[in-house]
Write an enzyme that holds these catalytic residues in place. Structure first.
Site, PDB file in Angstrom:
ATOM      1  N   SER A 132      -2.990   3.126   4.812  1.00 54.08           N
ATOM      2  CA  SER A 132      -4.505   2.909   4.579  1.00 54.08           C
ATOM      3  C   SER A 132      -5.304   4.159   5.074  1.00 54.08           C
ATOM      4  CB  SER A 132      -5.258   1.805   5.588  1.00 54.08           C
ATOM      5  OG  SER A 132      -4.488   0.607   5.049  1.00 54.08           O
ATOM      6  N   ASP A 241      -9.696   5.538  -8.128  1.00 52.69           N
ATOM      7  CA  ASP A 241     -10.371   4.841  -8.962  1.00 52.69           C
ATOM      8  C   ASP A 241     -10.174   4.398 -10.067  1.00 52.69           C
ATOM      9  OD1 ASP A 241     -12.036   5.112  -6.476  1.00 52.69           O
ATOM     10  OD2 ASP A 241     -13.292   6.826  -7.297  1.00 52.69           O
ATOM     11  N   ARG A 244      -6.778   1.773 -10.039  1.00 53.56           N
ATOM     12  CA  ARG A 244      -6.807   0.347  -9.335  1.00 53.56           C
ATOM     13  C   ARG A 244      -7.214  -0.669 -10.408  1.00 53.56           C
ATOM     14  NH1 ARG A 244      -9.604   2.407  -3.774  1.00 53.56           N
ATOM     15  NH2 ARG A 244      -7.560   3.029  -2.602  1.00 53.56           N
ATOM     16  N   THR A 315     -16.098   3.389  -8.563  1.00 54.75           N
ATOM     17  CA  THR A 315     -15.432   3.567  -7.145  1.00 54.75           C
ATOM     18  C   THR A 315     -15.652   2.038  -6.873  1.00 54.75           C
ATOM     19  OG1 THR A 315     -15.898   5.600  -6.931  1.00 54.75           O
ATOM     20  CG2 THR A 315     -15.118   4.454  -4.840  1.00 54.75           C
ATOM     21  N   PHE A 340       5.055 -26.920 -10.331  1.00 52.38           N
ATOM     22  CA  PHE A 340       6.375 -27.171 -10.599  1.00 52.38           C
ATOM     23  C   PHE A 340       7.240 -27.892  -9.823  1.00 52.38           C
ATOM     24  CE2 PHE A 340       8.260 -24.445 -13.997  1.00 52.38           C
ATOM     25  CZ  PHE A 340       7.081 -24.029 -14.720  1.00 52.38           C
ATOM     26  N   GLU A 365      -1.717   0.462  -3.540  1.00 51.22           N
ATOM     27  CA  GLU A 365      -3.154   1.334  -4.052  1.00 51.22           C
ATOM     28  C   GLU A 365      -4.390   0.858  -3.357  1.00 51.22           C
ATOM     29  OE1 GLU A 365      -3.228   1.974  -8.267  1.00 51.22           O
ATOM     30  OE2 GLU A 365      -1.115   2.013  -8.386  1.00 51.22           O
ATOM     31  N   THR A 367      -4.814  -1.617   0.388  1.00 56.07           N
ATOM     32  CA  THR A 367      -4.760  -3.001   0.697  1.00 56.07           C
ATOM     33  C   THR A 367      -6.310  -3.657   0.452  1.00 56.07           C
ATOM     34  OG1 THR A 367      -5.523  -2.632   2.941  1.00 56.07           O
ATOM     35  CG2 THR A 367      -3.361  -2.665   2.737  1.00 56.07           C
TER      36      THR A 367
HETATM   37  N1  CAA Z   1     -13.608  10.036  -5.489  1.00 59.57           N
HETATM   38  C1  CAA Z   1     -13.650  11.254  -5.131  1.00 59.57           C
HETATM   39  N2  CAA Z   1     -13.797  11.779  -3.757  1.00 59.57           N
HETATM   40  C2  CAA Z   1     -13.623  10.941  -2.740  1.00 59.57           C
HETATM   41  C3  CAA Z   1     -13.582   9.557  -3.174  1.00 59.57           C
HETATM   42  C4  CAA Z   1     -13.591   9.166  -4.466  1.00 59.57           C
HETATM   43  N3  CAA Z   1     -13.426   7.956  -4.727  1.00 59.57           N
HETATM   44  N4  CAA Z   1     -13.630   8.703  -1.802  1.00 59.57           N
HETATM   45  C5  CAA Z   1     -13.525   9.663  -1.073  1.00 59.57           C
HETATM   46  N5  CAA Z   1     -13.758  10.851  -1.477  1.00 59.57           N
HETATM   47  C6  CAA Z   1     -14.039  12.098  -0.652  1.00 59.57           C
HETATM   48  C7  CAA Z   1     -15.202  12.090   0.042  1.00 59.57           C
HETATM   49  O1  CAA Z   1     -16.398  12.392  -0.894  1.00 59.57           O
HETATM   50  C8  CAA Z   1     -14.953  13.044   1.064  1.00 59.57           C
HETATM   51  O2  CAA Z   1     -15.237  14.362   0.761  1.00 59.57           O
HETATM   52  P1  CAA Z   1     -15.963  15.406   1.612  1.00 59.57           P
HETATM   53  O3  CAA Z   1     -14.894  15.645   2.760  1.00 59.57           O
HETATM   54  O4  CAA Z   1     -15.932  16.586   0.669  1.00 59.57           O
HETATM   55  O5  CAA Z   1     -17.341  14.822   1.812  1.00 59.57           O
HETATM   56  C9  CAA Z   1     -13.525  12.672   1.315  1.00 59.57           C
HETATM   57  O6  CAA Z   1     -13.056  12.154   0.080  1.00 59.57           O
HETATM   58  C10 CAA Z   1     -13.259  11.868   2.565  1.00 59.57           C
HETATM   59  O7  CAA Z   1     -13.805  10.578   2.158  1.00 59.57           O
HETATM   60  P2  CAA Z   1     -14.007   9.441   3.076  1.00 59.57           P
HETATM   61  O8  CAA Z   1     -14.839  10.040   4.657  1.00 59.57           O
HETATM   62  O9  CAA Z   1     -14.370   8.200   2.616  1.00 59.57           O
HETATM   63  O10 CAA Z   1     -12.277   9.128   3.506  1.00 59.57           O
HETATM   64  P3  CAA Z   1     -11.734   8.270   4.663  1.00 59.57           P
HETATM   65  O11 CAA Z   1     -10.790   9.010   5.256  1.00 59.57           O
HETATM   66  O12 CAA Z   1     -12.901   7.551   5.485  1.00 59.57           O
HETATM   67  O13 CAA Z   1     -11.116   7.108   3.780  1.00 59.57           O
HETATM   68  C11 CAA Z   1     -10.440   5.199   2.436  1.00 59.57           C
HETATM   69  C12 CAA Z   1     -11.462   6.129   2.818  1.00 59.57           C
HETATM   70  C13 CAA Z   1     -11.179   4.560   1.417  1.00 59.57           C
HETATM   71  C14 CAA Z   1      -9.761   4.226   3.376  1.00 59.57           C
HETATM   72  C15 CAA Z   1      -9.075   6.072   1.751  1.00 59.57           C
HETATM   73  O14 CAA Z   1      -8.463   6.656   2.887  1.00 59.57           O
HETATM   74  C16 CAA Z   1      -8.151   5.157   0.746  1.00 59.57           C
HETATM   75  O15 CAA Z   1      -8.557   4.628  -0.133  1.00 59.57           O
HETATM   76  N6  CAA Z   1      -7.157   4.591   1.667  1.00 59.57           N
HETATM   77  C17 CAA Z   1      -6.308   3.862   0.913  1.00 59.57           C
HETATM   78  C18 CAA Z   1      -5.061   4.737   0.359  1.00 59.57           C
HETATM   79  C19 CAA Z   1      -4.382   4.168  -0.590  1.00 59.57           C
HETATM   80  O16 CAA Z   1      -4.888   3.246  -1.628  1.00 59.57           O
HETATM   81  N7  CAA Z   1      -2.753   4.217  -0.559  1.00 59.57           N
HETATM   82  C20 CAA Z   1      -2.223   3.577  -1.563  1.00 59.57           C
HETATM   83  C21 CAA Z   1      -1.419   4.762  -2.063  1.00 59.57           C
HETATM   84  S1  CAA Z   1      -0.908   4.500  -3.493  1.00 59.57           S
HETATM   85  C22 CAA Z   1       0.440   3.179  -3.845  1.00 59.57           C
HETATM   86  O17 CAA Z   1       0.159   2.249  -3.159  1.00 59.57           O
HETATM   87  C23 CAA Z   1       1.197   3.593  -4.999  1.00 59.57           C
HETATM   88  C24 CAA Z   1       2.136   2.643  -5.273  1.00 59.57           C
HETATM   89  O18 CAA Z   1       3.372   2.409  -4.604  1.00 59.57           O
HETATM   90  C25 CAA Z   1       2.051   1.986  -6.623  1.00 59.57           C
END
Ligand code: CAA
Length: 422
Positions: A132, A241, A244, A315, A340, A365, A367
């Site tokens: 995460s 984004d 998902r 988002t 079932f 992608e 939790t």
């Molecule tokens: N679009 C563009 N930029 C974004 C953004 C978005 N949606 N969200 C954040 N950012 C940018 C922010 O603007 C920020 O930029 P600056 O530093 O320049 O200001 C930077 O990213 C950091 O943003 P946050 O402070 O919001 O970051 P955070 O560390 O607090 O994390 C979180 C936020 C939402 C928890 C994020 O870490 C997250 O989404 N975690 C989950 C990860 C995930 O989904 N993993 C799944 C892996 S893929 C997978 O599962 C594949 C598979 O097997 C099928």
């Protein structure tokens, strides 16, 4: 329900439905049991031109409403097999970083092959210690002349080993707070890049999930996503984004597929001298399942349309549809197993697989707990905008506390009391 889709969307939907019924449903159980990648299905989907759906037209893609049609495709595939739904959708996840942030040369080089289904791709973000909290990753990439050298491990690479291209996120500037990581495109077979630990999974068993290991793995600098260091996290988040809604569509397809089976089974099965579907309690269960599925469908399509139109609220909507549709999938598939009865628990019946496949959609992608973080951050931004408009309409009572020392001048003015206690 389908009236809300355009003629083109519907034509695409029925085309994919036919393909799924022909190539996927008959062999879904076989590949689930064997935990084996279904190359015959992948080849059939490539031949039918399905992989071009999310790729822009100028790079060999289908054009049109790319994300909506991607969701419709994943929904129809997952209706017959959740594993095949993600086998397909994960290629969109892997290629969105190129579409969003790649250089023109990277787009020209890779997107047409992805559109043709010749190149399969995977997305390497998570690590053992950073799921995460994606920003805390440790995998490193160091510039060395005209290459980058990658060292580290990636966890849960879905499509890993089947794919021939990998979008890998790694730390390029550990000291930077805002531009710490970058994306790199790594081809299978690059020396120093290996797969370890092929995971034994509860569901989506036909898709390999592996650990990707990089040891002094040298990739050409031209594979740096976008040609500039430091944009990795932004590309990774922007990708999620877009992607998902695809996971939400996988969940939606699973829920619909489970309801389809439940309708047929409860119509066939007789107890106490009547069909199970004729019991009102069962009808109410089915009605709840169908209503939730329809609500999820509208939210998935709305998020997909927001992605296609590049709307600002993507988002939030993307996180909302992932949260809602995947929770619905878990509820509906569990209820379908219940309908079932004892047979639902048996592996030679098709329904338990839907429940197993659905569980991962609440986890990967991001939790569903992470989706709530994303949604509530968007709400907090909205709160500051709403404040100036709505604040005057909300009465604000102030309490005068006698024994708390001198009253601050501004508080004294607000309470209409002396600033210095007498
Ligand atoms: N679009 C563009 N930029 C974004 C953004 C978005 N949606 N969200 C954040 N950012 C940018 C922010 O603007 C920020 O930029 P600056 O530093 O320049 O200001 C930077 O990213 C950091 O943003 P946050 O402070 O919001 O970051 P955070 O560390 O607090 O994390 C979180 C936020 C939402 C928890 C994020 O870490 C997250 O989404 N975690 C989950 C990860 C995930 O989904 N993993 C799944 C892996 S893929 C997978 O599962 C594949 C598979 O097997 C099928």
């Amino acid at each position: 329900m389908d009236g809300l889709l355009s003629k083109e969307n519907l034509e695409w939907k029925y085309r994919v439905r036919e393909i799924a019924e022909k190539f996927v449903r008959p062999v879904a159980a076989k590949y689930d049991r064997a935990q084996e990648y279904p190359w015959e299905i992948q080849k059939a989907l490539a031949k039918e031109g399905i992989f071009k759906v999310w790729i822009p037209k100028e790079y060999g893609g289908a054009g049109g409403e790319r994300i909506l049609n991607l969701c419709i495709t994943v929904e129809e595939l997952a209706r017959t097999c959740g594993g095949v739904g993600v086998l397909f959708a994960v290629n969109a996840l892997g290629s969105f970083p190129i579409i969003l942030g790649g250089t023109e040369a990277q787009k020209q080089k890779w997107l047409p092959k992805l559109a043709a289904g010749e190149t399969l791709i995977a997305y390497c973000l998570s690590e053992k210690g950073s799921g995460s909290d994606a920003a805390s990753m440790r995998c490193r990439a160091r510039r060395d002349g005209d290459s980058f050298i990658i060292d580290g491990e990636k966890k849960w690479t879905t499509n890993g080993s089947a794919a021939n291209l990998y979008t890998v996120f790694a730390v390029t500037d550990p000291k930077s707070k805002t531009r710490r990581m970058s994306g790199l495109l790594v081809e299978k077979g690059t020396p120093g890049f290996t797969f370890k630990k092929f995971e034994d999974k509860m569901g989506i068993r036909c898709v390999p999930v592996v650990e990707s290991h990089f040891h002094a793995c040298r990739v050409p600098a031209e594979n740096l996503l976008g040609g500039e260091e430091g944009y990795g996290f932004r590309h990774a988040m922007g990708t999620l984004d877009q992607a998902r809604p695809g996971v939400a569509a996988q969940a939606l397809g699973l829920a619909q597929g489970a309801l389809d089976y439940a309708l047929v089974y409860t119509s066939r099965r007789k107890q106490f001298g009547q069909r199970v579907i004729d019991f009102q309690a069962v009808q109410h269960m089915l009605a709840n399942m169908a209503t939730k599925i329809e609500a999820a469908r509208q939210l998935v399509y709305a998020a997909a349309r927001a992605a296609d139109k590049g709307l600002d609220n993507l988002t939030k909507l993307s996180a909302m549809c992932k949260l809602y549709a995947t929770d619905v999938a878990m509820e509906v598939t569990t209820d379908a197993v219940q309908l079932f009865g004892g047979y639902g628990y048996m592996c030679d019946y098709p329904i338990e697989k839907y429940m197993r496949d659905a569980k991962i959609t609440q986890i990967y992608e991001g939790t569903n707990q992470v989706q709530k973080i994303v949604i509530s951050r968007a709400l907090m931004k909205e709160a500051t905008i709403l404040q100036s408009m709505l604040d005057p309409y909300i009465p604000q009572e102030k309490q005068y506390v006698l024994d708390e020392g001198p009253v601050a001048p501004e508080a004294a003015a607000a309470f209409n009391v002396p600033a210095v206690r007498e």
